[in-house]
Design a protein around this motif. Structure first.
Motif, short mmCIF file in Angstrom:
data_model
loop_
_atom_site.label_atom_id
_atom_site.label_comp_id
_atom_site.label_asym_id
_atom_site.label_seq_id
_atom_site.Cartn_x
_atom_site.Cartn_y
_atom_site.Cartn_z
N LEU A 1 0.22 7.97 4.65
CA LEU A 1 2.27 8.24 4.09
C LEU A 1 2.22 7.98 2.96
O LEU A 1 3.29 8.75 2.33
N GLY A 2 2.26 6.88 1.95
CA GLY A 2 2.92 6.63 0.73
C GLY A 2 2.52 8.42 -0.13
O GLY A 2 2.81 8.48 -1.04
N ALA A 3 0.86 8.33 0.27
CA ALA A 3 0.68 9.36 -0.87
C ALA A 3 1.42 10.55 -0.61
O ALA A 3 1.99 11.45 -1.92
N PHE A 4 1.83 11.22 0.51
CA PHE A 4 2.17 13.00 0.87
C PHE A 4 3.44 12.11 0.83
O PHE A 4 4.75 13.38 -0.25
N ILE A 5 4.50 11.06 0.94
CA ILE A 5 5.65 10.77 0.02
C ILE A 5 5.41 10.78 -1.14
O ILE A 5 6.67 11.75 -1.64
N GLY A 6 4.34 10.69 -1.52
CA GLY A 6 4.72 10.35 -3.49
C GLY A 6 4.66 12.28 -3.87
O GLY A 6 5.12 12.17 -5.36
N GLY A 7 3.82 12.94 -2.71
CA GLY A 7 3.48 14.15 -3.20
C GLY A 7 5.14 14.89 -3.44
O GLY A 7 5.16 15.40 -4.42
N ILE A 8 5.68 14.52 -3.06
CA ILE A 8 6.92 15.31 -2.61
C ILE A 8 7.89 14.67 -3.67
O ILE A 8 8.05 16.12 -4.26
N LEU A 9 8.21 13.76 -3.43
CA LEU A 9 8.84 13.18 -4.46
C LEU A 9 8.45 13.86 -6.27
O LEU A 9 9.38 13.22 -6.77
N GLY A 10 7.03 13.40 -6.32
CA GLY A 10 6.97 13.49 -7.88
C GLY A 10 6.63 15.13 -7.81
O GLY A 10 7.04 15.96 -8.85
N THR A 11 7.28 16.16 -6.73
CA THR A 11 7.73 17.35 -7.31
C THR A 11 8.78 17.76 -7.01
O THR A 11 9.19 18.30 -7.78
N ASN A 50 0.98 -1.03 0.09
CA ASN A 50 0.11 0.48 -0.46
C ASN A 50 0.82 1.43 -0.04
O ASN A 50 0.01 2.87 -0.56
N LEU A 51 2.61 1.14 0.82
CA LEU A 51 2.66 2.14 0.61
C LEU A 51 3.67 2.39 -0.86
O LEU A 51 3.37 3.95 -0.97
N GLY A 52 4.20 1.05 -1.35
CA GLY A 52 4.38 1.79 -2.86
C GLY A 52 3.92 2.28 -3.30
O GLY A 52 3.38 3.00 -4.33
N SER A 53 2.64 2.12 -3.98
CA SER A 53 1.34 1.70 -4.41
C SER A 53 0.66 3.44 -4.42
O SER A 53 0.51 3.71 -5.32
N ASN A 54 0.34 4.19 -3.30
CA ASN A 54 0.04 4.59 -2.84
C ASN A 54 0.94 6.28 -3.49
O ASN A 54 0.39 7.42 -3.50
N MET A 55 2.67 5.40 -3.40
CA MET A 55 3.13 6.55 -3.28
C MET A 55 2.38 7.46 -5.42
O MET A 55 2.97 8.51 -5.11
N VAL A 56 2.20 5.91 -6.01
CA VAL A 56 1.86 6.50 -7.24
C VAL A 56 0.59 7.03 -7.43
O VAL A 56 -0.10 8.38 -8.36
N PHE A 57 -0.32 5.91 -6.58
CA PHE A 57 -2.08 6.11 -7.95
C PHE A 57 -2.56 7.67 -6.54
O PHE A 57 -3.86 7.85 -6.21
N GLY A 58 -1.86 7.50 -5.36
CA GLY A 58 -2.07 8.55 -4.28
C GLY A 58 -2.26 10.29 -4.42
O GLY A 58 -2.35 11.36 -4.10
#
Length: 416
Positions: free
Chosen positions: A367-377, A236-244
């Motif tokens: 947590l995944g969505a938050f990390i994904g948002g930071i990394l995506g930016t 869930n952490l990994g997938s929500n870095m993407v989909f979240g």
């Protein structure tokens, strides 16, 4: 799906019908709310990540509390209240839009509020099924619920995409609000009385903290339960870095797809989820419960890792294909692991067990969505997708490096 004892169980059919309507409506919101944020309120990856994180924030913060109350109170009234609450919260979005008052802050608040209602609903819902149907029928019940959920995922995104294109994302959310009202009515019509809750620990001690602690102990002292929790939390952490956080931004801004096309992509991908729900029982019998859990995590993670191939060409086809493979694995994994959890846990602690599991496995979603948002930016959309895919694939190590992989058959149900 077409056979089984639960076709002659009227109260299960009511639960099934209400949940089917609700999950269909929710597919509209899954696409509509972030689309509103991105296309109307001009949100970037970080803001989309925050929006997704707030929706799931209640699981790590309130999950254990919800579990205690799910074992202290009758679960069906909790579910009805939560359905009505979610309907009212989501209904505020089209109202605010029509009044020209819609803001990103309101979307944040609605996401947080619906998340709170969802954590109490989901913990009660998963704990209610073993009280509604006999334990030997749990796999049938979970399979039927998962098939209709997958069917909604097939039709829902396509309908959502065209609804957004036709009437706008904010107005489309009203469909989900109505679906929650209908679900509440279906739950209210169930006639089978629930057993009287008997909140206490195995030693007979009662009290909020001892009861909460027992739910935690049930999971962490069981080598099967805590490894399943760790595996699901990691994927869930990994997938929500993407989909979240980054997937829709990637689709809209880098691949230049329209909302209607994205809806069709989601729908085509969800055909895999429907197929997976039908195949779940056969796969588990063929491979065994443990190998099924490990293999589905690896295959789903590799499909996520292949998402950036959409940049090479035919983006809609690539996303639909990878989504189909991911969708195929999710219900096979979920039906197997949820039925396993329910079977090996006594009814007295079902609510607290499910709450502890949800706190762990859904706690990594924000947590995944938050990390994904930071990394995506900061490092880019594609790089974030690759990192999320690697993490999701590695989650299978929790299954392979322990006793879960050796499970071949569903254990005998625990009735105490």
């Amino acid at each position: 799906m077409l056979r089984g004892k639960l076709w002659r169980h009227p109260d299960f059919l009511k639960l099934w019908a209400g949940e089917s309507v609700s999950v269909f409506g929710s597919q509209v919101t899954v696409l509509a709310v972030p689309t509103v944020a991105i296309l109307i309120l001009h949100a970037g990856p970080f803001q989309v990540g925050i929006l997704s994180a707030l929706e799931f924030l209640a699981f790590p913060t309130l999950g254990l509390v919800a579990g205690v109350y799910a074992d202290r109170l009758r679960r069906r009234p909790i579910m009805i209240i939560c359905d009505v609450g979610r309907a009212l919260a989501l209904g505020s979005i089209p109202v605010a839009f029509l009044l020209n008052l819609l803001t990103l802050e309101q979307l944040y608040f609605v996401a947080l509020l619906t998340g709170i209602f969802t954590v109490f609903f989901d913990v009660s819902y998963q704990s209610y099924l073993p009280a509604l149907v006999d334990r030997p029928n749990l796999i049938e019940g979970n399979t039927k619920l998962e098939i209709t959920r997958s069917t909604a995922q097939v039709a829902g995104p396509a309908v959502a995409g065209f609804l957004i294109q036709l009437i706008g994302g904010a107005r489309a959310v009203a469909v989900d609000a109505l679906s929650f009202f209908l679900s509440a009515l279906a739950l209210a019509s169930i006639k089978k009385p629930e057993p009287e809750p008997r909140p206490s620990t195995a030693s007979g001690t009662s009290g909020f903290i001892p009861e909460m602690r027992e739910g935690i102990d049930v999971v962490f002292r069981n080598p099967i339960l805590w490894r399943i929790a760790a595996c699901t939390a990691t994927t869930n952490l990994g997938s929500n870095m993407v989909f979240g956080a980054v997937f829709l931004v990637f689709a809209y801004r880098q691949l230049h797809l329209s909302a209607a096309v994205v809806g069709v992509v989601f729908a085509l991908g969800s055909v895999g989820a429907l197929a997976g729900a039908f195949l779940a029982g056969w796969v588990a019998r063929t491979l065994g419960i443990g190998p099924t859990l490990g293999v589905t995590i690896i295959v789903g993670g590799l499909a996520l890792l292949a998402t950036p191939l959409a940049l090479v060409g035919a983006p809609a086809l690539v996303l639909a294909t990878t989504g189909f493979i991911e969708g195929l694995t999710i219900p096979v994994y979920n039906i197997s692991q949820v039925s396993l959890r329910q079977a090996i846990t006594p009814d007295r602690v079902q609510g607290r067990m499910n709450a502890t599991m949800r706190t762990i496995v859904w706690g990594t979603i924000p947590l995944g969505a938050f990390i994904g948002g930071i990394l995506g930016t900061s490092i880019g959309l594609v790089q974030t997708i690759v990192l999320g895919g690697i993490l999701s694939t590695l989650a299978a190590s929790w299954i392979f490096l322990g006793p879960v992989i050796r499970l071949r058959e569903q254990p005998a149900p625990v009735m105490a």
